[in-house]
Design an enzyme around this catalytic site. Structure first.
Site, PDB file in Angstrom:
ATOM      1  N   ASP A  37      -6.034  -7.300 -27.012  1.00 46.49           N
ATOM      2  CA  ASP A  37      -5.384  -8.009 -25.911  1.00 46.49           C
ATOM      3  C   ASP A  37      -4.297  -8.916 -26.452  1.00 46.49           C
ATOM      4  OD1 ASP A  37      -5.004 -10.027 -23.731  1.00 46.49           O
ATOM      5  OD2 ASP A  37      -6.644  -8.912 -22.800  1.00 46.49           O
ATOM      6  N   SER A  89      -0.508  -7.589 -13.831  1.00 49.48           N
ATOM      7  CA  SER A  89      -1.281  -7.127 -12.673  1.00 49.48           C
ATOM      8  C   SER A  89      -0.976  -7.830 -11.346  1.00 49.48           C
ATOM      9  CB  SER A  89      -2.778  -7.298 -12.986  1.00 49.48           C
ATOM     10  OG  SER A  89      -3.104  -8.674 -13.031  1.00 49.48           O
ATOM     11  N   THR A 134      -4.751   1.589  -9.999  1.00 51.12           N
ATOM     12  CA  THR A 134      -4.937   0.863  -8.747  1.00 51.12           C
ATOM     13  C   THR A 134      -4.696   1.748  -7.531  1.00 51.12           C
ATOM     14  OG1 THR A 134      -3.925  -0.884  -7.406  1.00 51.12           O
ATOM     15  CG2 THR A 134      -2.531   0.099  -9.058  1.00 51.12           C
ATOM     16  N   GLU A 136      -2.904   0.820  -5.194  1.00 52.56           N
ATOM     17  CA  GLU A 136      -1.561   0.484  -4.686  1.00 52.56           C
ATOM     18  C   GLU A 136      -0.537   1.576  -4.970  1.00 52.56           C
ATOM     19  OE1 GLU A 136      -0.150  -3.454  -5.265  1.00 52.56           O
ATOM     20  OE2 GLU A 136      -2.130  -4.343  -4.981  1.00 52.56           O
ATOM     21  N   TYR A 159       5.215  -3.732  -9.216  1.00 48.86           N
ATOM     22  CA  TYR A 159       3.906  -3.579  -9.879  1.00 48.86           C
ATOM     23  C   TYR A 159       3.354  -2.174  -9.656  1.00 48.86           C
ATOM     24  CZ  TYR A 159      -1.206  -3.600 -10.220  1.00 48.86           C
ATOM     25  OH  TYR A 159      -2.519  -3.261 -10.500  1.00 48.86           O
ATOM     26  N   GLY A 292       8.135  -6.786   1.362  1.00 46.12           N
ATOM     27  CA  GLY A 292       7.596  -5.418   1.243  1.00 46.12           C
ATOM     28  C   GLY A 292       6.080  -5.356   1.272  1.00 46.12           C
ATOM     29  N   HIS A 293       5.453  -6.344   1.873  1.00 48.84           N
ATOM     30  CA  HIS A 293       3.987  -6.486   1.863  1.00 48.84           C
ATOM     31  C   HIS A 293       3.273  -5.253   2.429  1.00 48.84           C
ATOM     32  CE1 HIS A 293       0.630  -9.687   2.718  1.00 48.84           C
ATOM     33  NE2 HIS A 293       0.209  -8.684   1.953  1.00 48.84           N
TER      34      HIS A 293
HETATM   35  P1  NAD Z   1      -5.525  -9.374 -15.521  1.00 43.41           P
HETATM   36  O1  NAD Z   1      -4.111  -9.751 -15.263  1.00 43.41           O
HETATM   37  O2  NAD Z   1      -6.613 -10.335 -15.181  1.00 43.41           O
HETATM   38  O3  NAD Z   1      -5.713  -9.011 -17.070  1.00 43.41           O
HETATM   39  C1  NAD Z   1      -4.781  -8.246 -17.768  1.00 43.41           C
HETATM   40  C2  NAD Z   1      -5.074  -8.369 -19.257  1.00 43.41           C
HETATM   41  O4  NAD Z   1      -4.112  -7.583 -19.968  1.00 43.41           O
HETATM   42  C3  NAD Z   1      -4.959  -9.798 -19.792  1.00 43.41           C
HETATM   43  O5  NAD Z   1      -6.046 -10.096 -20.618  1.00 43.41           O
HETATM   44  C4  NAD Z   1      -3.659  -9.785 -20.571  1.00 43.41           C
HETATM   45  O6  NAD Z   1      -3.634 -10.715 -21.646  1.00 43.41           O
HETATM   46  C5  NAD Z   1      -3.597  -8.345 -21.045  1.00 43.41           C
HETATM   47  N1  NAD Z   1      -2.224  -7.912 -21.331  1.00 43.41           N
HETATM   48  C6  NAD Z   1      -1.137  -8.053 -20.538  1.00 43.41           C
HETATM   49  N2  NAD Z   1      -0.036  -7.590 -21.166  1.00 43.41           N
HETATM   50  C7  NAD Z   1      -0.463  -7.106 -22.369  1.00 43.41           C
HETATM   51  C8  NAD Z   1       0.198  -6.486 -23.465  1.00 43.41           C
HETATM   52  N3  NAD Z   1       1.534  -6.276 -23.460  1.00 43.41           N
HETATM   53  N4  NAD Z   1      -0.524  -6.103 -24.526  1.00 43.41           N
HETATM   54  C9  NAD Z   1      -1.868  -6.315 -24.556  1.00 43.41           C
HETATM   55  N5  NAD Z   1      -2.546  -6.935 -23.573  1.00 43.41           N
HETATM   56  C10 NAD Z   1      -1.843  -7.315 -22.481  1.00 43.41           C
HETATM   57  O7  NAD Z   1      -5.730  -7.989 -14.784  1.00 43.41           O
HETATM   58  P2  NAD Z   1      -7.003  -7.387 -14.026  1.00 43.41           P
HETATM   59  O8  NAD Z   1      -6.961  -7.835 -12.632  1.00 43.41           O
HETATM   60  O9  NAD Z   1      -8.191  -7.606 -14.852  1.00 43.41           O
HETATM   61  O10 NAD Z   1      -6.609  -5.839 -14.049  1.00 43.41           O
HETATM   62  C11 NAD Z   1      -6.960  -5.012 -15.155  1.00 43.41           C
HETATM   63  C12 NAD Z   1      -6.481  -3.596 -14.892  1.00 43.41           C
HETATM   64  O11 NAD Z   1      -7.088  -3.102 -13.697  1.00 43.41           O
HETATM   65  C13 NAD Z   1      -4.973  -3.473 -14.694  1.00 43.41           C
HETATM   66  O12 NAD Z   1      -4.546  -2.282 -15.302  1.00 43.41           O
HETATM   67  C14 NAD Z   1      -4.815  -3.401 -13.178  1.00 43.41           C
HETATM   68  O13 NAD Z   1      -3.657  -2.685 -12.838  1.00 43.41           O
HETATM   69  C15 NAD Z   1      -6.077  -2.667 -12.782  1.00 43.41           C
HETATM   70  N6  NAD Z   1      -6.594  -2.964 -11.433  1.00 43.41           N
HETATM   71  C16 NAD Z   1      -6.796  -4.253 -11.016  1.00 43.41           C
HETATM   72  C17 NAD Z   1      -7.345  -4.484  -9.765  1.00 43.41           C
HETATM   73  C18 NAD Z   1      -7.632  -5.881  -9.263  1.00 43.41           C
HETATM   74  O14 NAD Z   1      -8.019  -6.042  -8.102  1.00 43.41           O
HETATM   75  N7  NAD Z   1      -7.483  -6.909 -10.065  1.00 43.41           N
HETATM   76  C19 NAD Z   1      -7.672  -3.402  -8.930  1.00 43.41           C
HETATM   77  C20 NAD Z   1      -7.434  -2.101  -9.386  1.00 43.41           C
HETATM   78  C21 NAD Z   1      -6.904  -1.897 -10.643  1.00 43.41           C
HETATM   79  O1  DAU Z   2      -5.465  -3.046  -4.571  1.00 43.18           O
HETATM   80  C1  DAU Z   2      -5.630  -3.309  -5.930  1.00 43.18           C
HETATM   81  C2  DAU Z   2      -4.713  -4.433  -6.338  1.00 43.18           C
HETATM   82  O2  DAU Z   2      -5.239  -5.615  -5.773  1.00 43.18           O
HETATM   83  C3  DAU Z   2      -4.569  -4.561  -7.854  1.00 43.18           C
HETATM   84  O3  DAU Z   2      -3.958  -3.425  -8.363  1.00 43.18           O
HETATM   85  C4  DAU Z   2      -3.746  -5.797  -8.211  1.00 43.18           C
HETATM   86  O4  DAU Z   2      -3.721  -5.963  -9.611  1.00 43.18           O
HETATM   87  C5  DAU Z   2      -4.392  -7.002  -7.564  1.00 43.18           C
HETATM   88  O5  DAU Z   2      -3.599  -8.152  -7.830  1.00 43.18           O
HETATM   89  C6  DAU Z   2      -4.542  -6.796  -6.053  1.00 43.18           C
HETATM   90  O6  DAU Z   2      -3.254  -6.797  -5.391  1.00 43.18           O
HETATM   91  P1  DAU Z   2      -3.025  -7.568  -3.996  1.00 43.18           P
HETATM   92  O7  DAU Z   2      -1.589  -7.816  -3.846  1.00 43.18           O
HETATM   93  O8  DAU Z   2      -3.740  -6.891  -2.894  1.00 43.18           O
HETATM   94  O9  DAU Z   2      -3.845  -8.932  -4.339  1.00 43.18           O
HETATM   95  P2  DAU Z   2      -3.535 -10.478  -4.062  1.00 43.18           P
HETATM   96  O10 DAU Z   2      -4.782 -11.229  -4.405  1.00 43.18           O
HETATM   97  O11 DAU Z   2      -2.266 -10.907  -4.678  1.00 43.18           O
HETATM   98  O12 DAU Z   2      -3.351 -10.519  -2.489  1.00 43.18           O
HETATM   99  C7  DAU Z   2      -4.377 -10.067  -1.600  1.00 43.18           C
HETATM  100  C8  DAU Z   2      -3.838 -10.178  -0.185  1.00 43.18           C
HETATM  101  O13 DAU Z   2      -3.678 -11.574   0.146  1.00 43.18           O
HETATM  102  C9  DAU Z   2      -2.454  -9.567   0.005  1.00 43.18           C
HETATM  103  O14 DAU Z   2      -2.375  -9.009   1.308  1.00 43.18           O
HETATM  104  C10 DAU Z   2      -1.500 -10.759  -0.100  1.00 43.18           C
HETATM  105  C11 DAU Z   2      -2.327 -11.906   0.467  1.00 43.18           C
HETATM  106  N1  DAU Z   2      -2.054 -13.247  -0.114  1.00 43.18           N
HETATM  107  C12 DAU Z   2      -2.039 -13.371  -1.476  1.00 43.18           C
HETATM  108  C13 DAU Z   2      -1.827 -14.602  -2.062  1.00 43.18           C
HETATM  109  C14 DAU Z   2      -1.800 -14.744  -3.562  1.00 43.18           C
HETATM  110  C15 DAU Z   2      -1.896 -14.354   0.717  1.00 43.18           C
HETATM  111  O15 DAU Z   2      -1.941 -14.232   1.954  1.00 43.18           O
HETATM  112  N2  DAU Z   2      -1.679 -15.576   0.131  1.00 43.18           N
HETATM  113  C16 DAU Z   2      -1.624 -15.747  -1.217  1.00 43.18           C
HETATM  114  O16 DAU Z   2      -1.378 -16.897  -1.688  1.00 43.18           O
END
Ligand code: NAD
Ligand code: DAU
Length: 353
Positions: A37, A89, A134, A136, A159, A292-293
């Site tokens: 990482d 992410s 994801t 998305e 993203y 673009g939400h």
């Molecule tokens: P996060 O942002 O919490 O963690 C990302 C990690 O990647 C961090 O530890 C960061 O230091 C590391 N990283 C970033 N750039 C890097 C680089 N250049 N080299 C090495 N390490 C690097 O993300 P998350 O929410 O845990 O998501 C993890 C994975 O799952 C991502 O690929 C994301 O697209 C996918 N994902 C997330 C969600 C969600 O809801 N959070 C849902 C579906 C898929």
């Molecule tokens: O669907 C999977 C994805 O979910 C992952 O791939 C992404 O890494 C992860 O960040 C997440 O994306 P979203 O854009 O859905 O998550 P976020 O928590 O940013 O926002 C969730 C919803 O809430 C979205 O409709 C935007 C809204 N929102 C978000 C924030 C940060 C608000 O209304 N207010 C806020 O301050």
């Protein structure tokens, strides 16, 4: 599981990655788990203090964009499998600064693919490159329907476009070079250790501090929420039982409009903080929408359920309550991650809304 394996988990210091690392380190004592990482603002080794001294765990600081560093890591360890989670992410950050998403999510993934191909050039038998993606990438749904593994790609944010691009590259390496690959596409995760720029931890932190909770647009957007440990269990199952060349969708079958989710969270916070019912809800503040939400995401995970027997076990209000409890009893973690860079980000992201 008695077999010995050396597994690379990228992004293991992040939110989902840390839960995957913990599960593998605890469940597979004969595996060697290498967590690589970069430790960006989102990566935090404090997420793993409970397992950091385990004999089967090693941390390597690595920027996956640095090709030489990636190849060096692959010459240091003979990896049997890669679980690739490292990514930029956060959608809002991708709107204000797309370049980092192109570098890490696309170039970084290609570096890992090339290093795997090189490492496994003599035999690909039993090897696996597992790419975590994801929902998305499929774009946005209307009021009805679900994303399946066959849904066309239609990413709408920088993203999701960068993740879609990496998914295509992973599959292309499978098709062209015979690299054994699997992709999974998951819906929104929630739970402990999520960085408080994402909706649920941001709202918990703001409510705790009596700060307005920004609700984008009218709060009508729908997300399908999955407890992070259920995602980690799916990753374990797919890594061990999934078929190379296949894609698996992972989702909670748990759709919530943002506004309804936030109202539920407010009720839980009132209870936990000993506030009068309705106090936290007054903090909900409608702000300018995300450009673009995407309106709605919802996953059909029947392939994963039917083929591999996966079942998310966590009830949503229970999972949310567990999450709130974690944040309220880990305020030191929260305070640390929201110092410095986070303050600047928050100011820039929300001051104009
Ligand atoms: P996060 O942002 O919490 O963690 C990302 C990690 O990647 C961090 O530890 C960061 O230091 C590391 N990283 C970033 N750039 C890097 C680089 N250049 N080299 C090495 N390490 C690097 O993300 P998350 O929410 O845990 O998501 C993890 C994975 O799952 C991502 O690929 C994301 O697209 C996918 N994902 C997330 C969600 C969600 O809801 N959070 C849902 C579906 C898929
Ligand atoms: O669907 C999977 C994805 O979910 C992952 O791939 C992404 O890494 C992860 O960040 C997440 O994306 P979203 O854009 O859905 O998550 P976020 O928590 O940013 O926002 C969730 C919803 O809430 C979205 O409709 C935007 C809204 N929102 C978000 C924030 C940060 C608000 O209304 N207010 C806020 O301050």
């Amino acid at each position: 599981m008695n077999e010995k394996k050396i597994i690379l988990i990228t992004g293991g210091a992040g939110f989902i990655g840390s839960h995957v690392v913990r599960l593998f380190v605890k469940k597979y004592p004969r595996y060697k788990i290498i967590n690589a990482d970069k430790l960006t603002y989102a990566g935090n080794l404090e997420n793993l203090t409970d397992i950091e001294k385990e004999k089967n765990y090693i941390f390597e600081k690595l920027d996956i964009v640095d090709k030489d560093a990636v190849f060096n890591l692959f010459s240091k360890y003979a990896f049997d499998g890669i679980i690739h989670l490292a990514a930029e992410s956060h959608v809002d950050r991708s709107i204000t600064g797309p370049e980092a998403f192109v570098h890490t999510n696309i170039v970084g993934t290609v570096n890992l693919l090339n290093a795997s191909l090189n490492a496994w050039k003599d035999s690909k038998e039993g090897k696996l490159f597992y790419h975590i993606s994801t929902d998305e990438v499929f774009g946005s749904l209307g009021e009805k329907g679900y994303f399946t593994e066959k849904s066309p790609y239609d990413p709408k944010s920088p993203y999701s476009a960068s993740k879609a691009s990496s998914d295509h590259l992973v599959r292309a390496y499978g098709h062209t070079y015979g690299l054994p690959v699997i992709v999974s596409n998951c819906s929104n995760n929630y739970g402990p250790n999520q960085f408080p720029e994402k909706l649920i931890p941001l709202a918990i932190n703001n409510i705790r501090n009596n700060k307005p909770v920004p609700v984008y647009g009218r709060g009508e957007n729908v997300r399908d929420w999955l407890y992070v440990e259920d995602h980690a269990k799916a990753v374990d199952l797919i890594f061990h039982k999934g078929r190379p060349g296949e894609t698996y969708n992972i989702g909670g079958n748990n759709e919530w409009k943002n506004i309804d989710l936030l109202k539920l969270l407010c009720r839980i916070m009132d209870k936990k903080l000993g506030r009068q019912t309705g106090t936290s809800e007054k903090l909900l503040t409608f702000v300018k929408d995300r450009p673009g939400h995407d309106l709605r995401y919802a996953i059909d995970s029947s392939k994963l359920r039917n083929e591999l027997g996966w079942e998310p076990i966590s009830d949503f209000s229970e999972g949310l309550e567990k999450t709130v409890d974690w944040y309220l009893s880990n305020t030191r973690w929260l305070e640390r991650v929201i110092s410095g860079e986070y303050q600047k980000y928050y100011q820039e992201q929300y001051s104009g809304r």
